[in-house]
Design an enzyme around this catalytic site. Structure first.
Site, PDB file in Angstrom:
ATOM      1  N   SER A 188       7.765   6.716  -1.656  1.00  0.00           N
ATOM      2  CA  SER A 188       7.702   8.187  -1.607  1.00  0.00           C
ATOM      3  C   SER A 188       8.746   8.711  -0.622  1.00  0.00           C
ATOM      4  O   SER A 188       9.089   9.893  -0.655  1.00  0.00           O
ATOM      5  CB  SER A 188       6.306   8.654  -1.201  1.00  0.00           C
ATOM      6  OG  SER A 188       5.889   7.997  -0.014  1.00  0.00           O
ATOM      7  N   ASP A 226       7.001  -0.847   0.405  1.00  0.00           N
ATOM      8  CA  ASP A 226       7.069  -0.792  -1.059  1.00  0.00           C
ATOM      9  C   ASP A 226       8.288  -1.522  -1.593  1.00  0.00           C
ATOM     10  O   ASP A 226       9.389  -1.394  -1.043  1.00  0.00           O
ATOM     11  CB  ASP A 226       7.194   0.675  -1.507  1.00  0.00           C
ATOM     12  CG  ASP A 226       5.912   1.209  -2.121  1.00  0.00           C
ATOM     13  OD1 ASP A 226       5.053   0.405  -2.530  1.00  0.00           O
ATOM     14  OD2 ASP A 226       5.782   2.448  -2.170  1.00  0.00           O
ATOM     15  N   LYS A 276       4.241  -3.981  -1.273  1.00  0.00           N
ATOM     16  CA  LYS A 276       3.416  -3.388  -2.333  1.00  0.00           C
ATOM     17  C   LYS A 276       4.278  -3.251  -3.570  1.00  0.00           C
ATOM     18  O   LYS A 276       5.455  -2.925  -3.458  1.00  0.00           O
ATOM     19  CB  LYS A 276       2.887  -2.017  -1.902  1.00  0.00           C
ATOM     20  CG  LYS A 276       2.157  -1.267  -3.034  1.00  0.00           C
ATOM     21  CD  LYS A 276       1.338  -0.106  -2.531  1.00  0.00           C
ATOM     22  CE  LYS A 276       2.091   1.175  -2.313  1.00  0.00           C
ATOM     23  NZ  LYS A 276       2.794   1.709  -3.504  1.00  0.00           N
ATOM     24  N   GLU A 332       4.061  -1.732  -7.786  1.00  0.00           N
ATOM     25  CA  GLU A 332       3.292  -1.043  -8.818  1.00  0.00           C
ATOM     26  C   GLU A 332       2.981  -2.052  -9.899  1.00  0.00           C
ATOM     27  O   GLU A 332       3.892  -2.668 -10.464  1.00  0.00           O
ATOM     28  CB  GLU A 332       4.093   0.149  -9.358  1.00  0.00           C
ATOM     29  CG  GLU A 332       4.240   1.213  -8.306  1.00  0.00           C
ATOM     30  CD  GLU A 332       4.806   2.527  -8.837  1.00  0.00           C
ATOM     31  OE1 GLU A 332       4.912   2.698 -10.066  1.00  0.00           O
ATOM     32  OE2 GLU A 332       5.143   3.374  -7.997  1.00  0.00           O
ATOM     33  N   GLU A 368      -4.256   5.079  -7.514  1.00  0.00           N
ATOM     34  CA  GLU A 368      -3.735   6.451  -7.361  1.00  0.00           C
ATOM     35  C   GLU A 368      -4.039   7.295  -8.598  1.00  0.00           C
ATOM     36  O   GLU A 368      -3.845   6.859  -9.741  1.00  0.00           O
ATOM     37  CB  GLU A 368      -2.210   6.418  -7.137  1.00  0.00           C
ATOM     38  CG  GLU A 368      -1.620   7.828  -7.042  1.00  0.00           C
ATOM     39  CD  GLU A 368      -0.188   7.898  -6.521  1.00  0.00           C
ATOM     40  OE1 GLU A 368       0.385   6.836  -6.171  1.00  0.00           O
ATOM     41  OE2 GLU A 368       0.341   9.017  -6.450  1.00  0.00           O
TER      42      GLU A 368
HETATM   43  O1  KIV Z   1       5.044   5.542  -2.051  1.00  0.00           O
HETATM   44  C1  KIV Z   1       3.964   5.867  -1.569  1.00  0.00           C
HETATM   45  O2  KIV Z   1       3.873   6.620  -0.581  1.00  0.00           O
HETATM   46  C2  KIV Z   1       2.758   5.330  -2.173  1.00  0.00           C
HETATM   47  C3  KIV Z   1       1.462   5.968  -1.797  1.00  0.00           C
HETATM   48  C4  KIV Z   1       1.375   7.315  -2.352  1.00  0.00           C
HETATM   49  C5  KIV Z   1       0.311   5.123  -2.168  1.00  0.00           C
HETATM   50  O3  KIV Z   1       2.825   4.459  -2.978  1.00  0.00           O
END
Ligand code: KIV
Length: 273
Positions: free
Chosen positions: A50, A88, A118, A120, A187
């Site tokens: 994000s 991410d 993390k 997806e 989410e």
């Molecule tokens: O990228 C992000 O901030 C996220 C959260 C919204 C879970 O994946």
């Protein structure tokens, strides 16, 4: 810092063992000073992709690169001491095959020092998750509304609101769990689906636009601080930073234009010889 006074950083075991216990507190962070403020309040700091939208002004996270994630991950690691830091994996860094996913995950772990990545997790990603976990990379899954997939889903839309979608999201969550994810972000799904996933998977679920019954909650920091004119329905806004920053900038501009800034206290004088 001596060994005795060193703060212990949370480990993957601390996070995984939170299933069914006190809710995990998670916020996004992208820079060192912010991470240092959030650190004592959060179990998990998520360096989310994000960042592309929140900090760099992109419309979706699709344009986020490995370099951006590494740079922000390094900053958050420098600013925090005790929180478990998850970075991410950006769009395009893990989907092709498991070996590429490992190369990129290993690079993120080595160059940032973060505790986990993390990704997806559509059904295809189970293979990647298992491959990473077997090779020493803790993985957090992410199901439901997957921002990296908005070009396929047609926007940032809640998922799992009809029976087909519901079955798919449930399958994706179970696949991530079985592949070895230590936690799963859920989410933008119907509340009862988040409840059902939380009951059915053995790892903690972390909700965002999901359900209060998840094992933890995450929000994008700038959303909850009120940086933007518009926020999704699921955000609770705890502050009005947009107005506060605007007011501060307005006062500063007025002082500069009236030559009230800098004043006596803010200028250096010649030292007396
Ligand atoms: O990228 C992000 O901030 C996220 C959260 C919204 C879970 O994946």
């Amino acid at each position: 810092m001596s060994k005795q006074t060193q703060t212990r950083r949370k480990t993957v075991k601390d996070i995984a063992s939170a299933k069914g216990g006190d809710p995990l507190v998670c916020l996004t962070a992208y820079d060192a000073p912010t991470a240092s403020i959030l650190d004592e309040h959060c179990d998990v700091l998520l360096v989310g992709d994000s960042v592309g939208m929140v900090v760099h002004g992109l419309d979706t996270p699709v344009g986020v690169t490995m370099e951006m994630m590494i740079l922000h991950g390094q900053a958050v690691m420098r600013g925090s001491e005790q929180a478990f830091v998850v970075v991410d994996m950006p769009f395009g860094s893990y989907e092709t095959n498991a070996d590429t996913a490992f190369e990129n995950a290993a690079r993120i772990m080595k160059e940032t020092g973060c505790q986990a990545v993390k990704l997806e997790s559509g059904a295809y990603a189970a293979h990647q998750i298992a491959h990473l976990v077997e090779r020493g990379v803790p993985v957090m899954g992410h199901v439901g509304l997957r921002p990296q997939a908005v070009n396929v889903t047609g926007g940032f839309k809640a998922q799992g609101r009809n029976s087909d979608e519901r079955a798919r999201v449930m399958e994706e969550a179970k696949a991530a769990e079985q592949a070895g994810a230590f936690a799963i972000v859920i989410e933008g799904v119907a509340e009862d689906l988040a409840d059902e996933i939380t009951r059915q998977v053995s790892c903690p679920t972390i909700g965002i636009g999901a359900s209060a019954s998840c094992d933890g909650q995450v929000l994008v920091l700038q959303d909850m601080l009120g940086y933007f004119d518009w926020t999704p329905k699921f955000v609770r806004t705890y502050h009005d930073m947009r107005t506060e920053i605007g007011k501060a900038a307005q006062s500063y501009a007025a002082d500069v234009r009236a030559r009230r800034f800098p004043g006596e206290a803010e200028t250096y004088k010649l030292r007396k010889q």
